[in-house]
Each structure stands twice: as C-alpha cells, then as structure tokens.
Design an enzyme around this catalytic site. Structure first.
Site, PDB file in Angstrom:
ATOM      1  CG  ASP A 218      -1.867  -0.946   1.273  1.00  0.00           C
ATOM      2  OD1 ASP A 218      -2.068  -1.779   0.223  1.00  0.00           O
ATOM      3  OD2 ASP A 218      -2.532  -1.405   2.368  1.00  0.00           O
TER       4      ASP A 218
ATOM      5  CG  ASP B  91     -11.171  -1.250  -0.606  1.00  0.00           C
ATOM      6  OD1 ASP B  91     -10.311  -2.071  -0.614  1.00  0.00           O
ATOM      7  OD2 ASP B  91     -11.025  -0.071  -1.450  1.00  0.00           O
TER       8      ASP B  91
HETATM    9  O1  1PR Z   1     -10.226   3.289  -5.031  1.00  0.00           O
HETATM   10  O2  1PR Z   1      -9.480   2.796  -7.464  1.00  0.00           O
HETATM   11  O3  1PR Z   1      -8.538   4.541  -6.324  1.00  0.00           O
HETATM   12  O4  1PR Z   1      -7.999   2.390  -5.562  1.00  0.00           O
HETATM   13  C1  1PR Z   1      -7.523   2.396  -4.328  1.00  0.00           C
HETATM   14  C2  1PR Z   1      -6.788   1.211  -3.729  1.00  0.00           C
HETATM   15  O5  1PR Z   1      -6.315   1.610  -2.333  1.00  0.00           O
HETATM   16  C3  1PR Z   1      -7.944   0.107  -3.552  1.00  0.00           C
HETATM   17  O6  1PR Z   1      -7.523  -1.132  -4.014  1.00  0.00           O
HETATM   18  C4  1PR Z   1      -7.947   0.083  -1.788  1.00  0.00           C
HETATM   19  O7  1PR Z   1      -8.207  -1.412  -1.626  1.00  0.00           O
HETATM   20  C5  1PR Z   1      -6.464   0.613  -1.464  1.00  0.00           C
HETATM   21  N1  1PR Z   1      -6.635   1.303  -0.298  1.00  0.00           N
HETATM   22  C6  1PR Z   1      -7.202   2.546   0.006  1.00  0.00           C
HETATM   23  N2  1PR Z   1      -7.087   2.732   1.252  1.00  0.00           N
HETATM   24  C7  1PR Z   1      -6.542   1.837   1.887  1.00  0.00           C
HETATM   25  C8  1PR Z   1      -6.222   1.984   3.081  1.00  0.00           C
HETATM   26  O8  1PR Z   1      -5.453   1.057   3.798  1.00  0.00           O
HETATM   27  N3  1PR Z   1      -6.356   2.955   3.919  1.00  0.00           N
HETATM   28  N4  1PR Z   1      -5.652  -0.125   1.360  1.00  0.00           N
HETATM   29  C9  1PR Z   1      -6.199   0.933   0.912  1.00  0.00           C
HETATM   30  C10 1PR Z   1      -6.001  -1.310   1.000  1.00  0.00           C
HETATM   31  C11 1PR Z   1      -6.046  -3.436   1.756  1.00  0.00           C
HETATM   32  C12 1PR Z   1      -4.732  -4.402   1.291  1.00  0.00           C
HETATM   33  C13 1PR Z   1      -4.160  -4.742   2.446  1.00  0.00           C
HETATM   34  C14 1PR Z   1      -4.578  -6.075   2.869  1.00  0.00           C
HETATM   35  C15 1PR Z   1      -3.599  -6.928   3.525  1.00  0.00           C
HETATM   36  N5  1PR Z   1      -5.380  -2.127   1.767  1.00  0.00           N
HETATM   37  O9  1PR Z   1      -4.334  -3.863   0.148  1.00  0.00           O
HETATM   38  O10 1PR Z   1      -2.891  -4.777   1.929  1.00  0.00           O
HETATM   39  O11 1PR Z   1      -5.779  -5.668   3.748  1.00  0.00           O
HETATM   40  O12 1PR Z   1      -3.311  -6.241   4.722  1.00  0.00           O
HETATM   41  P1  1PR Z   1      -2.569  -7.248   5.882  1.00  0.00           P
HETATM   42  O13 1PR Z   1      -2.005  -8.274   5.401  1.00  0.00           O
HETATM   43  O14 1PR Z   1      -1.896  -6.508   6.794  1.00  0.00           O
HETATM   44  O15 1PR Z   1      -3.976  -7.507   6.625  1.00  0.00           O
HETATM   45  P2  1PR Z   1      -9.068   3.532  -6.092  1.00  0.00           P
END
Ligand code: 1PR
Length: 628
Positions: A320, A481
C-alpha cells in the site's frame, strides 16, 4: 536471395561474438542480483526511490548467472523487439537487457526483414493485435521472417497464438496462418478463466529452449511458469511437429510452447516466470548456450503429486503506497485502513514501512508469486499528474520478474484546469511503465451501481469495459473494499446476506452482508461485495482482489465467509486479502475455499514476521499445489 545472404552474415557475426568472453553475476537464492546488474544509469530522482542498504543485507546464495559477454560495449548482441504498443512489453525488454542484450525496436516492416533475432511479445486481444499489425503493414514481413526460418524468432503469449490459423477470440479472427489450428477459449466444468498463475510446463521433446539444466537438452525438466490467458491452442495431428510442451488446464492439455528450428514461441511469459523464465529467454537469445544456473522451481520429488502438479495457489505480496506528510512516497500499512501512527489516541504520521521499489524487489527475491502496488490515495487526483507510481513501476520492472499489479486512481478524471484523463489513458500509462494488471477500486463500485440501474447492462464506456476490451480481461483486477454490515433479518437488505459463524454483530446480530466502500473505506454504498463481483465479471473483469476492512492488519486470518461467498459467485480468479497473521492462514483459506486462487498479505511481510517461503512450506505440507 540477397536479403537472405545479408541476414545470414549478420547472424553468423552475432553468433561468433556471442562467446568471446564471460562475466559472472551472482544471484541470491531467489535470484537477488548482487553485482553486475547492468541496469542503465538511474538518475538521481529515480535513485531516491531506491534504498540500497537493506537490499544489501539480503542473503546471497546459490544461483549463478554466467553471462557470456561479447562486444567491447558489453552487449552480447542485438535483438529486435516488436512492440506494437498494446500492453506491457517493458518487462520483456528489461529481461533481455538484464541478460546482456541490446534491444532494437521494430519501427517499420523493413526492420523485421533486417532483424537478426526477433522477439514478438503479443499483448492485448487477438483481433486488435491483428488490426494493428495490418495497419502497420507488418503481417507479410512477419510471415516472411518466420517462413524463412534462418534467424531466431520468439513469440510470447499472444505472440504464440497469432502464429496459428486464427482464433475464436474477438468474434473469430484470422491469424498469421503459420501453424495449423484455431485458438479457442478454455472449456471445462466450473473452470476458472482466465488461466492465471504458475502451472507446470510439461516438456514433450528435447530442445535447447527449455533446457534448464546446463548443456543437456535431454534433461529438459518440467517446471512451473507463469501463464495468463483465456484462449489456448490445442495439439492436433497437423501441428504435432511444432509442439514442444503442453500444460494441463481445463478439459484437455493445451500447447504451452512450440518450436520448429529457429522459430519458437511460448504461451507462458518467460519474462514473468522468475529465474526459470530468464533462463528460457537466455537459451533463446544464446542459441542454447546459456550458462545461467537455476535450481528447479518444482518441489522435490519428495513432495506429493498434489503439491507438484497443476496450477499453484499464489502467494501475493502487497504494498500500500502513499505520500507521507513530508511528501515522500512510502509503503504504509493500516489497521482496518487507518494508516496513521497512534499515540494516546491521537492520530500521528503516516506509518512508514519502507520504500516501494526496494520492498518489491525483496518480495520477488523471497519467492512471491506476484507483487501488487496499491496507491491508496489515488482517488484524490489522477496518477498521471505527478507520476511517482509510474516511476515506481518502471524501476520495479527492472528487477522484479513476476507479475506486477498496480491500482489507485484508475477512473475518468477532470483536473482543476479542465484537463480530462480517461481511465483507459491512466491504465495505458501503467501498462507502458511495467504493470501487467491494473486494479480498479472506487470506480468499480460506481460502475456496478450503474450496471444494476441499467438492467444489468454495461454501456461500453466504463473503465472495466474499455480497459478489458483493449488489453484483455486478464489485465483488469477489481479491488473490493468491503466491511461487514450486520442485520437482525436478512430481508432488511437487498444485498446477499449470510448467517455468520465467524463473528456476531455488536448487538448479537446473526446476519451480515459485505458492504462495498469507495475512497479507501471512507464512504459505504448500498451494494455488496457479492453483487459487485458478479457485475464486474459480466463487464469483463478478469480477477477479483477481495480485501476486508474489518480484518485488515488484524492478523486473525482471512475472512473465509466473505471469500467463499465471492469465490463461489464468479468463475474468475479470486484473491483473498486482509488478515494474514501466520503462515497457516494461507493454507486455511485455500482449504476452506477451494475456489480461491490466491492469497495476499502485507503487514506480516513488511514487518518481517513471516516469510513468503514459510507460507509456501505450510501450503505444501497441507498438500496444496505450490510453487516452492
Ligand atoms: O479506489 O481505485 O483509487 O483504488 C485505491 C486502492 O487503494 C484500492 O485497491 C483500495 O483497496 C486501496 N486502499 C485504499 N485505502 C486503503 C487503506 O489501507 N487506507 N488499502 C487501501 C487497501 C488493503 C490491502 C492490504 C490488505 C492486507 N489495503 O491492500 O494490503 O488488507 O493487509 P494485511 O495483510 O496487513 O492484513 P481506487
């Protein structure tokens, strides 16, 4: 005749220089480059994205690449690349450069006829590829080059399929007509298509191309290599003298590599198949003289057939990425999507877990089957405006030879100056920079809402439709999400609701659905993950990345109820994400949900709590098909 003579002498001069000197490049166990990486000069701003100290701490172990170096300039020779601009061929270019060759771009039909060695990495859909080749008057020169057969030719993926008579893709299209047979879509009951991932390439006869043991083609071994495609060519009596290897997927084995003399092609992607793939490229480029040593990618014979055979369950490392308050692009990690440090309940800085390019390379070295970058604040602006993610991708594709996915901000966008960016433009920029797949989050939710409002019809203009039409469905991942929404009665929602055994609601509610959110979980919408996944498959998406806000960063394992609900609803691959805290969590999700194709983790890898290898060893112990 004269043309042939020129080509002949050019070829022999390149061959004669190819063996004059040799240099040694040490690679770590999983292929870490330790010296002589030979990447072209990286300017200072690009260097800022790299971080050398940690990468130098990685252990360097057994693999060795002895690169035969030819000319004073250090190049082993020239290879022509036919990039017709329809997708990611940067990795093919990077692979050849890494192996010591100079890449010359084909710009005209004459360049094909003058090429000494030609690599044709077909990308995109069959119909649009043939259209572009026709427009650029490349069909006849390509046919002439292959039919002449005196100079090496290597097709990759669609570059293999286009050699056949035609394909049923794009409504039925004629191909180059060089190999008998028609390319058809995978069939098989409940088969997950596209065929994405690491499957076993069964070598059928001797060939230096697939000679992965040094200097002994008869020892050609079957290894797992990376495939991504929905259509395939089948062996038959007319093409049997072309078939070099096959792969088992669907109702019958398909052709995974062909060779006749100097003409070769693979359905799999050598440039995405780690060091096994680099070795295959090196064999092609050196005419079978590669001295690169690789250890077998297949588990030892001690492993069960279940582990050694078939499409492997993938382990994906996710980064991320966002800018911190100082404006530096960092890899961060949230707890239920909150990525800021906490002190006495106050929100602090964005957590900084490292640099994206360095970490991507680390995970490649560790044996990750894929690497994903998510630009988590991509919804705020267009990634094309100031392009740090583009630079991250370009740099990463120089050292990471497994598939790269990138997400964040892929949607139509008009900036404050009135400049319009289409989602297709953003995706194209990502593909041109080294991405193999793009992932779409927020925009997918809005597209699905319109789809249901429009009687379950797309209008052809959405990001999902336009990108998959141009680049193929396998290039479009939907990042969902969701967050649990509890109900006392399933009738209270129009979305698919389950009776949960995992965790009851705050007031003891037994039922829940999985509410889609946009903008990184900031806004919930009235559509569930189940409904979204179904709409996306219908609109042409090729894969689902299924996050879970409740479990993100918690380390309690994947939400099997969510993964099962979605994986059972679609016939495209589903990647479980969020909650991995222990190697056994990978085996558990694959055991509980056999239709789940891959599992992704972030925090445990970034904090060095668990290695990719430990996850895979646990999977192998559980008898799951695993690329060890
Ligand atoms: O909406 O098309 O602009 O895409 C934004 C992207 O950013 C999406 O894929 C969304 O999932 C991701 N995203 C947005 N905000 C966050 C955040 O964490 N605040 N992260 C985010 C997504 C989820 C996973 C994470 C897993 C595994 N994070 O990517 O890596 O949950 O984590 P873990 O193994 O530590 O539990 P757009």
């Amino acid at each position: 005749m004269m043309l042939n003579k020129t080509m002949h002498s050019a070829r022999s001069s390149s061959n004669s220089t190819a063996t004059t000197t040799s240099s040694r490049v040490l690679l770590g166990r999983r292929g870490m480059m330790t010296s002589g990486g030979d990447f072209s000069a990286i300017n200072n701003s690009r260097r800022a994205l790299l971080h050398d100290s940690t990468s130098q701490q990685h252990k360097r172990k057994t693999l060795t690449l002895r690169a035969a170096s030819a000319t004073a300039a250090g190049s082993k020779g020239e290879v022509s690349l036919l990039d017709y601009g329809a997708g990611n061929v940067r990795s093919v270019r990077n692979a050849m450069q890494k192996l010591g060759y100079t890449v010359k771009d084909i710009k005209s039909p004459e360049d094909i006829l003058a090429a000494k060695k030609l690599v044709f990495p077909g990308v995109g859909a069959y119909g649009s590829a043939m259209d572009i080749l026709r427009e650029r008057k490349l069909i006849e020169p390509l046919r002439e080059y292959v039919l002449d057969g005196t100079r090496p030719f290597m097709g990759v993926c669609l570059g293999l399929q286009l050699l056949f008579d035609g394909s049923e893709e794009s409504g039925g299209v004629e191909g180059l007509g060089l190999i008998p047979g028609t390319v058809t879509k995978f069939t098989g009951e409940d088969l997950i298509v596209p065929h994405i991932g690491w499957n076993v390439n069964e070598v059928k006869r001797e060939s230096y191309l697939l000679d992965l043991q040094k200097g002994d083609p008869s020892a050609s071994v079957s290894e797992r290599v990376y495939f991504v495609h929905s259509y395939r060519a089948l062996p038959n009596d007319q093409n049997k003298d072309w078939v070099l290897s096959t792969c088992d997927y669907g109702s019958e084995p398909f052709i995974s590599a062909v060779q006749k003399g100097n003409v070769m092609a693979t359905q799999f992607h050598p440039e995405k198949s780690g060091f096994t793939g680099l070795k295959i490229f090196d064999q092609f480029l050196s005419g079978g003289k590669s001295e690169m040593e690789t250890s077998s990618a297949l588990p030892s014979s001690a492993s069960s057939d279940a582990v050694r055979k078939g499409l492997a369950k993938r382990v994906i490392a996710c980064l991320d990425v966002r800018s911190n308050d100082a404006g530096d692009l960092v890899v961060t990690k949230g707890d239920s999507y909150d990525v800021r440090e906490k002190s006495e309940g106050e929100s602090g800085d964005v957590r900084n877990l490292g640099k994206p390019v360095e970490l991507a390379k680390k995970y490649f070295d560790m044996g990750a089957d894929e690497v994903s970058f998510l630009n988590i604040t991509g919804y705020r602006d267009t990634p094309l405006k100031d392009a740090p993610m583009i630079e991250v991708l370009k740099l990463s594709s120089e050292t990471v030879f497994v598939p790269l996915t990138v997400g964040g901000g892929i949607r139509d966008f008009t900036d404050s100056n009135g400049k319009h960016y289409s989602s297709l433009e953003v995706a194209s920029a990502y593909f041109a920079s080294g991405a193999d797949k793009v992932s779409i989050g927020s925009d997918a939710v809005e597209v699905a809402e319109k789809f249901y409002a429009n009687n379950e019809q797309g209008d052809g203009t959405s990001s999902i439709e336009t990108i998959s039409n141009r680049y193929g469905s396998q290039a479009v991942v939907i990042s969902i999400d969701p967050r649990r929404k509890y109900e006392t009665d399933p009738k209270n929602t129009k979305n698919k609701c389950i009776e949960t055994k995992r965790k009851l609601g705050p007031n003891g509610e037994k039922y829940c659905w999985f509410q889609c959110t946009i903008k990184g979980g900031r806004e919930g919408r009235d559509i569930g993950a189940y409904e979204l996944a179904i709409a996306m498959e219908k609109l042409g998406a090729g894969e689902i990345l299924l996050n879970c806000i409740d479990e993100d960063g918690q380390g309690n394992g994947f939400d099997h109820e969510l993964v099962k609900m979605v994986a059972d609803a679609v016939k495209i691959p589903v990647i479980a994400s969020s909650g991995a805290g222990h190697p056994r969590h990978f085996s558990e999700v694959f055991g509980a949900v056999p239709a789940c194709s891959a599992a992704l983790a972030a925090g445990i890898f970034h904090r060095d709590e668990v290695t990719v290898k430990e996850c895979k060893e646990d999977m192998a112990k559980s008898g799951l098909p695993t690329r060890l």
